[in-house]
Design a protein around this motif. Structure first.
Motif, mmCIF file in Angstrom:
data_model
loop_
_atom_site.group_PDB
_atom_site.id
_atom_site.type_symbol
_atom_site.label_atom_id
_atom_site.label_comp_id
_atom_site.label_asym_id
_atom_site.label_seq_id
_atom_site.Cartn_x
_atom_site.Cartn_y
_atom_site.Cartn_z
ATOM 1 N N LYS A 109 0.830 -1.204 0.000
ATOM 2 C CA LYS A 109 0.000 0.000 0.000
ATOM 3 C C LYS A 109 0.864 1.253 0.000
ATOM 4 O O LYS A 109 0.585 2.233 -0.705
ATOM 5 C CB LYS A 109 -0.915 -0.029 1.229
ATOM 6 C CG LYS A 109 -2.007 1.025 1.229
ATOM 7 C CD LYS A 109 -2.948 0.790 2.397
ATOM 8 C CE LYS A 109 -4.049 1.832 2.440
ATOM 9 N NZ LYS A 109 -4.984 1.574 3.557
ATOM 10 N N SER A 110 1.962 1.198 0.753
ATOM 11 C CA SER A 110 2.807 2.390 0.899
ATOM 12 C C SER A 110 3.515 2.755 -0.409
ATOM 13 O O SER A 110 3.673 3.929 -0.723
ATOM 14 C CB SER A 110 3.847 2.186 2.005
ATOM 15 O OG SER A 110 4.831 1.231 1.625
ATOM 16 N N ILE A 111 3.955 1.749 -1.197
ATOM 17 C CA ILE A 111 4.672 2.103 -2.424
ATOM 18 C C ILE A 111 3.735 2.718 -3.467
ATOM 19 O O ILE A 111 4.181 3.460 -4.352
ATOM 20 C CB ILE A 111 5.438 0.902 -3.026
ATOM 21 C CG1 ILE A 111 4.489 -0.218 -3.439
ATOM 22 C CG2 ILE A 111 6.510 0.405 -2.084
ATOM 23 C CD1 ILE A 111 5.182 -1.342 -4.207
ATOM 24 N N ILE A 112 2.430 2.420 -3.354
ATOM 25 C CA ILE A 112 1.459 3.074 -4.235
ATOM 26 C C ILE A 112 1.238 4.511 -3.774
ATOM 27 O O ILE A 112 1.286 5.451 -4.571
ATOM 28 C CB ILE A 112 0.116 2.317 -4.242
ATOM 29 C CG1 ILE A 112 0.302 0.890 -4.757
ATOM 30 C CG2 ILE A 112 -0.906 3.050 -5.110
ATOM 31 C CD1 ILE A 112 -0.919 0.019 -4.577
ATOM 32 N N LEU A 113 1.046 4.680 -2.477
ATOM 33 C CA LEU A 113 0.754 6.006 -1.938
ATOM 34 C C LEU A 113 1.949 6.956 -2.049
ATOM 35 O O LEU A 113 1.784 8.164 -2.197
ATOM 36 C CB LEU A 113 0.324 5.895 -0.471
ATOM 37 C CG LEU A 113 -0.995 5.144 -0.224
ATOM 38 C CD1 LEU A 113 -1.237 4.952 1.266
ATOM 39 C CD2 LEU A 113 -2.163 5.899 -0.858
ATOM 40 N N THR A 158 -7.051 0.989 -2.308
ATOM 41 C CA THR A 158 -6.032 1.962 -2.723
ATOM 42 C C THR A 158 -5.858 1.925 -4.235
ATOM 43 O O THR A 158 -5.743 2.977 -4.889
ATOM 44 C CB THR A 158 -4.682 1.652 -2.041
ATOM 45 O OG1 THR A 158 -4.865 1.671 -0.619
ATOM 46 C CG2 THR A 158 -3.624 2.675 -2.431
ATOM 47 N N LEU A 159 -5.862 0.731 -4.815
ATOM 48 C CA LEU A 159 -5.771 0.602 -6.270
ATOM 49 C C LEU A 159 -7.011 1.180 -6.950
ATOM 50 O O LEU A 159 -6.923 1.788 -8.026
ATOM 51 C CB LEU A 159 -5.604 -0.869 -6.656
ATOM 52 C CG LEU A 159 -4.247 -1.505 -6.330
ATOM 53 C CD1 LEU A 159 -4.291 -3.014 -6.579
ATOM 54 C CD2 LEU A 159 -3.129 -0.878 -7.159
ATOM 55 N N ALA A 160 -8.171 0.988 -6.320
ATOM 56 C CA ALA A 160 -9.412 1.544 -6.876
ATOM 57 C C ALA A 160 -9.361 3.070 -6.883
ATOM 58 O O ALA A 160 -9.875 3.719 -7.816
ATOM 59 C CB ALA A 160 -10.611 1.057 -6.061
ATOM 60 N N ASP A 161 -8.727 3.666 -5.870
ATOM 61 C CA ASP A 161 -8.567 5.127 -5.832
ATOM 62 C C ASP A 161 -7.653 5.602 -6.964
ATOM 63 O O ASP A 161 -7.879 6.666 -7.558
ATOM 64 C CB ASP A 161 -7.984 5.565 -4.485
ATOM 65 C CG ASP A 161 -8.965 5.401 -3.341
ATOM 66 O OD1 ASP A 161 -10.186 5.322 -3.612
ATOM 67 O OD2 ASP A 161 -8.518 5.332 -2.173
ATOM 68 N N VAL A 162 -6.616 4.810 -7.254
ATOM 69 C CA VAL A 162 -5.724 5.138 -8.376
ATOM 70 C C VAL A 162 -6.512 5.092 -9.688
ATOM 71 O O VAL A 162 -6.352 5.950 -10.558
ATOM 72 C CB VAL A 162 -4.528 4.155 -8.434
ATOM 73 C CG1 VAL A 162 -3.735 4.347 -9.728
ATOM 74 C CG2 VAL A 162 -3.620 4.336 -7.232
ATOM 75 N N HIS A 163 -7.389 4.106 -9.797
ATOM 76 C CA HIS A 163 -8.171 3.908 -11.023
ATOM 77 C C HIS A 163 -8.998 5.132 -11.380
ATOM 78 O O HIS A 163 -9.205 5.429 -12.574
ATOM 79 C CB HIS A 163 -9.082 2.682 -10.842
ATOM 80 C CG HIS A 163 -9.872 2.324 -12.057
ATOM 81 N ND1 HIS A 163 -11.072 2.928 -12.375
ATOM 82 C CD2 HIS A 163 -9.634 1.406 -13.045
ATOM 83 C CE1 HIS A 163 -11.536 2.407 -13.486
ATOM 84 N NE2 HIS A 163 -10.698 1.471 -13.919
ATOM 85 N N TYR A 217 5.127 1.745 -12.528
ATOM 86 C CA TYR A 217 5.926 0.615 -12.043
ATOM 87 C C TYR A 217 5.246 -0.090 -10.881
ATOM 88 O O TYR A 217 5.206 -1.316 -10.828
ATOM 89 C CB TYR A 217 7.316 1.099 -11.588
ATOM 90 C CG TYR A 217 8.063 1.854 -12.636
ATOM 91 C CD1 TYR A 217 8.795 1.166 -13.599
ATOM 92 C CD2 TYR A 217 8.035 3.238 -12.696
ATOM 93 C CE1 TYR A 217 9.482 1.839 -14.587
ATOM 94 C CE2 TYR A 217 8.714 3.926 -13.687
ATOM 95 C CZ TYR A 217 9.439 3.231 -14.637
ATOM 96 O OH TYR A 217 10.103 3.902 -15.617
ATOM 97 N N THR A 218 4.724 0.699 -9.953
ATOM 98 C CA THR A 218 4.223 0.119 -8.711
ATOM 99 C C THR A 218 2.872 -0.571 -8.868
ATOM 100 O O THR A 218 2.656 -1.657 -8.315
ATOM 101 C CB THR A 218 4.118 1.200 -7.624
ATOM 102 O OG1 THR A 218 3.287 2.273 -8.089
ATOM 103 C CG2 THR A 218 5.494 1.762 -7.279
ATOM 104 N N VAL A 219 1.956 0.036 -9.610
ATOM 105 C CA VAL A 219 0.609 -0.532 -9.727
ATOM 106 C C VAL A 219 0.619 -1.911 -10.406
ATOM 107 O O VAL A 219 0.044 -2.874 -9.871
ATOM 108 C CB VAL A 219 -0.346 0.444 -10.456
ATOM 109 C CG1 VAL A 219 -1.657 -0.263 -10.832
ATOM 110 C CG2 VAL A 219 -0.642 1.651 -9.571
ATOM 111 N N PRO A 220 1.266 -2.076 -11.585
ATOM 112 C CA PRO A 220 1.292 -3.420 -12.185
ATOM 113 C C PRO A 220 1.993 -4.448 -11.293
ATOM 114 O O PRO A 220 1.571 -5.606 -11.240
ATOM 115 C CB PRO A 220 2.077 -3.199 -13.488
ATOM 116 C CG PRO A 220 1.908 -1.746 -13.801
ATOM 117 C CD PRO A 220 1.883 -1.064 -12.476
#
Length: 405
Positions: free
Chosen positions: A326-330, A371-376, A340-343
């Motif tokens: 979670k932290s590397i996405i945020l 967290t991924l859904a927020d990125v989406h 890089y981080t999401v895939p």
């Protein structure tokens, strides 16, 4: 002049290596190269000679290849030295000099990584070239080399051909004593006196070649048989090498064979090997995340998928802090870093579909999915990132819309 049909056949092999999808792996290319060299057919010999001319031409590696392709070439370059495919001493000296030039390049540059990958492939097969290893150890940023290479180079730089012959003669083939001197930190320094048991080194080299051959011919219905062969060959001295070889030369490039390699490790059942596989996987992931370049994306996705298979799918926690994914996405600074981080995270989480402890609707998994859904739903987010999240949710049978509410 080289006949046209020889050039066409040789370029077929080179194009297969340069293909980033459904291409030929570097080890498959080396297998073909050795077959051509050993063939009694004249045309095969001519194709081999033409390919070697291309591979030994330094200009080949200054072309603007992606890092992924260049690392495949690095493995090949190291392989032709390792397997003794350069019989001409002048050509071999030229090849080693090019490796020195690459190693002297700026750390983290593509050429430096090319040199490291090549050297890592062949250094154990050239222990008697002390002068070469002295030159490597004299490189200004030598301390930034991987620790396994530092230790080997410090040891081998004192083992020259002449000294080996003299010691073997004087001691009637007793082990040769090499006494390296170094100013390296204690944790990367060899012991003061290292016994170079050349009979053991030959056994080790033969063992590596046999294991590579087994991996190159691995099939689903031969897993038990091949795992028994590897166990009989490996021994303690090859466990660490095998872990590095499997992760760095096979797993991170061969996504479609992950299940096969997982079955193989399960059949081998060596706990030390499994620990080293995990450590090597984790180390390579951290390195790739720290050095974001375009061509690290595919490697990160492959290693992410592999990491999920050996942890989450087996109901084991990841070898990171609980909140690491979670932290590397945020912490990603902008869309480019998210590329890089999401895939990577998505490929790790795919294995949650096979997990009970980390099932798709478990609190830990849902937290990362949200967290991924927020990125989406970020404005101006790239379509391929949206696609990664959508595919993951579909794989886990999770409704993306509910995560975003």
């Amino acid at each position: 002049m080289v006949p046209r049909h020889i050039k066409e056949e040789a370029h077929y092999y080179l194009e297969k290596v340069k293909s980033e999808s459904n291409g030929m792996s570097s080890n498959e290319f080396l297998d073909n190269l050795m077959y051509l060299n050993q063939s009694s057919i004249k045309q095969n010999k001519e194709v081999f000679s033409y390919l070697m001319d291309k591979l030994l031409d330094e200009r080949t590696y200054y072309i603007g290849y992606s890092r992924y392709i260049l690392m495949k070439y690095a493995n090949i370059y190291g392989g032709i030295i390792e397997y003794g495919l350069i019989p001409n001493p002048k050509d071999l000296s030229k090849a080693l000099n090019f490796v020195l030039v690459c190693l002297s390049s700026r750390p983290q540059s593509k050429l430096f990584d090319f040199g490291i990958r090549s050297l890592n492939r062949f250094h154990n097969s050239l222990k008697n070239r002390g002068e070469f290893f002295k030159n490597v150890a004299a490189i200004a940023h030598f301390e930034k080399f991987p620790s396994n290479l530092i230790a080997s180079i410090v040891e081998y730089r004192e083992c020259t051909t002449e000294r080996v012959k003299e010691e073997v003669t004087n001691s009637q083939q007793s082990p040769v004593i090499c006494t390296p001197t170094t100013t390296l930190d204690p944790d990367t320094r060899s012991v003061d006196q290292v016994k170079c048991d050349f009979e053991k080194l030959d056994r080790t080299a033969n063992g590596k070649n046999r294991i590579r051959s087994i991996i190159n011919n691995l099939y689903v219905n031969k897993i038990r048989e091949k795992s028994d062969e590897i166990k009989a060959i490996m021994g303690e001295e090859l466990v660490q090498w095998f872990a590095a070889y499997l992760v760095e030369y096979r797993i991170q490039f061969e996504f479609n064979l992950h299940s096969l390699y997982l079955d193989l490790l399960d059949q081998i059942g060596n706990e030390q090997l499994n620990v080293l596989i995990m450590e090597t996987t984790t180390k390579n992931i951290r390195s790739l995340l720290d050095n974001n370049t375009h061509n690290n994306k595919a490697l990160l996705k492959n290693l992410g998928h592999w990491l999920g298979l050996i942890t989450l799918a087996k109901n084991k926690p990841l070898p990171f802090d609980k909140g690491y994914l979670k932290s590397i996405i945020l912490k990603a600074s902008g869309v480019e870093e998210l590329m890089y981080t999401v895939p990577f995270v998505a490929k790790v989480l795919v294995s949650c579909a096979k997990s009970q402890t980390f099932a798709p609707k478990s609190p830990w998994t849902l937290s990362i999915l949200k967290t991924l859904a927020d990125v989406h739903k970020l404005p101006n987010i790239k379509l391929n990132l949206m696609f990664e999240v959508e595919v993951l949710c579909k794989s886990l049978n999770i409704h993306l819309e509910r995560l975003q509410n």
